[in-house]
Design a protein around this motif. Sequence first.
Motif, PDB file in Angstrom:
ATOM      1  N   TRP A   1       5.340  -3.948 -42.403  1.00  0.00           N
ATOM      2  CA  TRP A   1       5.605  -5.196 -41.721  1.00  0.00           C
ATOM      3  C   TRP A   1       6.209  -5.090 -40.297  1.00  0.00           C
ATOM      4  O   TRP A   1       6.960  -4.036 -39.828  1.00  0.00           O
TER       5      TRP A   1
ATOM      6  N   GLU B   1       0.633   0.670 -44.878  1.00  0.00           N
ATOM      7  CA  GLU B   1       0.974  -0.811 -44.511  1.00  0.00           C
ATOM      8  C   GLU B   1       2.204  -1.024 -44.193  1.00  0.00           C
ATOM      9  O   GLU B   1       3.194  -0.069 -44.575  1.00  0.00           O
TER      10      GLU B   1
ATOM     11  N   TRP C   1       6.486 -12.579 -38.913  1.00  0.00           N
ATOM     12  CA  TRP C   1       6.116 -11.391 -39.078  1.00  0.00           C
ATOM     13  C   TRP C   1       4.761 -11.328 -39.736  1.00  0.00           C
ATOM     14  O   TRP C   1       4.206 -12.272 -40.082  1.00  0.00           O
ATOM     15  N   VAL C   2       4.071 -10.096 -39.273  1.00  0.00           N
ATOM     16  CA  VAL C   2       2.729  -9.807 -39.720  1.00  0.00           C
ATOM     17  C   VAL C   2       2.554  -8.376 -40.744  1.00  0.00           C
ATOM     18  O   VAL C   2       3.460  -7.639 -40.213  1.00  0.00           O
ATOM     19  N   LEU C   3       1.831  -8.580 -41.566  1.00  0.00           N
ATOM     20  CA  LEU C   3       1.677  -7.168 -42.456  1.00  0.00           C
ATOM     21  C   LEU C   3       0.477  -6.515 -41.895  1.00  0.00           C
ATOM     22  O   LEU C   3      -0.397  -7.116 -41.926  1.00  0.00           O
TER      23      LEU C   3
ATOM     24  N   VAL D   1       7.759   0.220 -38.310  1.00  0.00           N
ATOM     25  CA  VAL D   1       7.091  -0.582 -39.237  1.00  0.00           C
ATOM     26  C   VAL D   1       8.005  -0.694 -40.509  1.00  0.00           C
ATOM     27  O   VAL D   1       8.384   0.545 -40.979  1.00  0.00           O
TER      28      VAL D   1
ATOM     29  N   GLU E   1      -1.727  -9.959 -43.360  1.00  0.00           N
ATOM     30  CA  GLU E   1      -1.216 -11.271 -43.625  1.00  0.00           C
ATOM     31  C   GLU E   1       0.032 -11.911 -42.538  1.00  0.00           C
ATOM     32  O   GLU E   1       0.541 -10.940 -41.951  1.00  0.00           O
ATOM     33  N   ASN E   2       0.067 -12.899 -42.367  1.00  0.00           N
ATOM     34  CA  ASN E   2       0.876 -13.484 -41.512  1.00  0.00           C
ATOM     35  C   ASN E   2       2.021 -14.356 -42.292  1.00  0.00           C
ATOM     36  O   ASN E   2       1.706 -15.114 -43.244  1.00  0.00           O
ATOM     37  N   ASN E   3       3.068 -13.988 -42.066  1.00  0.00           N
ATOM     38  CA  ASN E   3       4.436 -14.638 -42.842  1.00  0.00           C
ATOM     39  C   ASN E   3       5.418 -15.127 -41.622  1.00  0.00           C
ATOM     40  O   ASN E   3       6.374 -14.386 -41.369  1.00  0.00           O
TER      41      ASN E   3
ATOM     42  N   GLU F   1       9.361  -4.532 -45.787  1.00  0.00           N
ATOM     43  CA  GLU F   1       9.351  -5.809 -45.984  1.00  0.00           C
ATOM     44  C   GLU F   1       9.747  -6.936 -44.895  1.00  0.00           C
ATOM     45  O   GLU F   1      10.090  -6.047 -43.698  1.00  0.00           O
ATOM     46  N   PRO F   2       9.230  -8.118 -44.788  1.00  0.00           N
ATOM     47  CA  PRO F   2       9.532  -8.828 -43.408  1.00  0.00           C
ATOM     48  C   PRO F   2      10.857  -9.082 -43.538  1.00  0.00           C
ATOM     49  O   PRO F   2      11.161 -10.397 -43.304  1.00  0.00           O
TER      50      PRO F   2
ATOM     51  N   LYS G   1       7.146  -7.476 -36.465  1.00  0.00           N
ATOM     52  CA  LYS G   1       7.507  -8.667 -35.937  1.00  0.00           C
ATOM     53  C   LYS G   1       6.342  -9.115 -35.049  1.00  0.00           C
ATOM     54  O   LYS G   1       5.740  -8.431 -34.277  1.00  0.00           O
TER      55      LYS G   1
END
Length: 247
Positions: free
Chosen positions: A238, A236, A226-228, A197, A221-223, A200-201, A240
């Motif tokens: 990030w 917490e 990537w997901v947080l 983990v 969050e989805n980015n 950052e993404p 894949k």
Amino acid sequence: MRTKLILLFAGLFGLLNANTNLVEAEKAYDAKNYKLAIEKYETIIQEGYKAPELYYNIANAYFRNKNLGKAIYYYELARKLNPNDEDIRINLGIANSLTTDKIDTKENFFINAVKTNLLSSLSTTAWAWLTIVSFSIAVLLFFLFYYFNKPTLKRVNFVLGCVFFISFIFTYFLGYAALKSKIENKYAIILSMQVNVLNEPNSLANNKFTLHEGTKVRVIENNGDWVLIKLENGNEGWLKLKEVGIL
């Protein structure tokens, strides 16, 4: 195995290909060829079919094939569609007991478990129907209380009316809490054997902590790819997207 129920559903719509794959999956499972069973079930799922029996069967196949993350993922999907199924609940509990990560929660464990089990005991639709029925019966009983002249009948209708009105308030708030939880809390299951983990993404980011297959995490969050995620202890980081199964 619960193939017959799925076969009946599929047969009603003339889904010959789905039926064939289900029969082959069942035969493969009985022959302990779990990889082939998984392949057939995955083919059906990729075609868009959803059923708690289907998810339960493929979860069992993954569990037998020692793919704990995928097994828990599909048990969770099965429970999401049929939260009151005892077999799903028991098998999910067994699979969860084998996970590596034991994460402490900020909340009191007993209170958190009771709250989660209570809200997930019924679907949001079922909570809505209970609310409507309780309110309707309460209104009817208060109407009878107003209509009847006999003191005994008036007391009985008034007391029962109060009981159902309290039930209406209780189910309304539980239903609201269940709906809010469903909207705000999106969860995922770690599918890979071990994942890092990150802070950052970015693949070059620093590693914050490590998780293992089968661990349930909250998606914040989805980015893109990537997901947080957030753990029950507040940590917490990030991951894949391909490393988790979104519920």
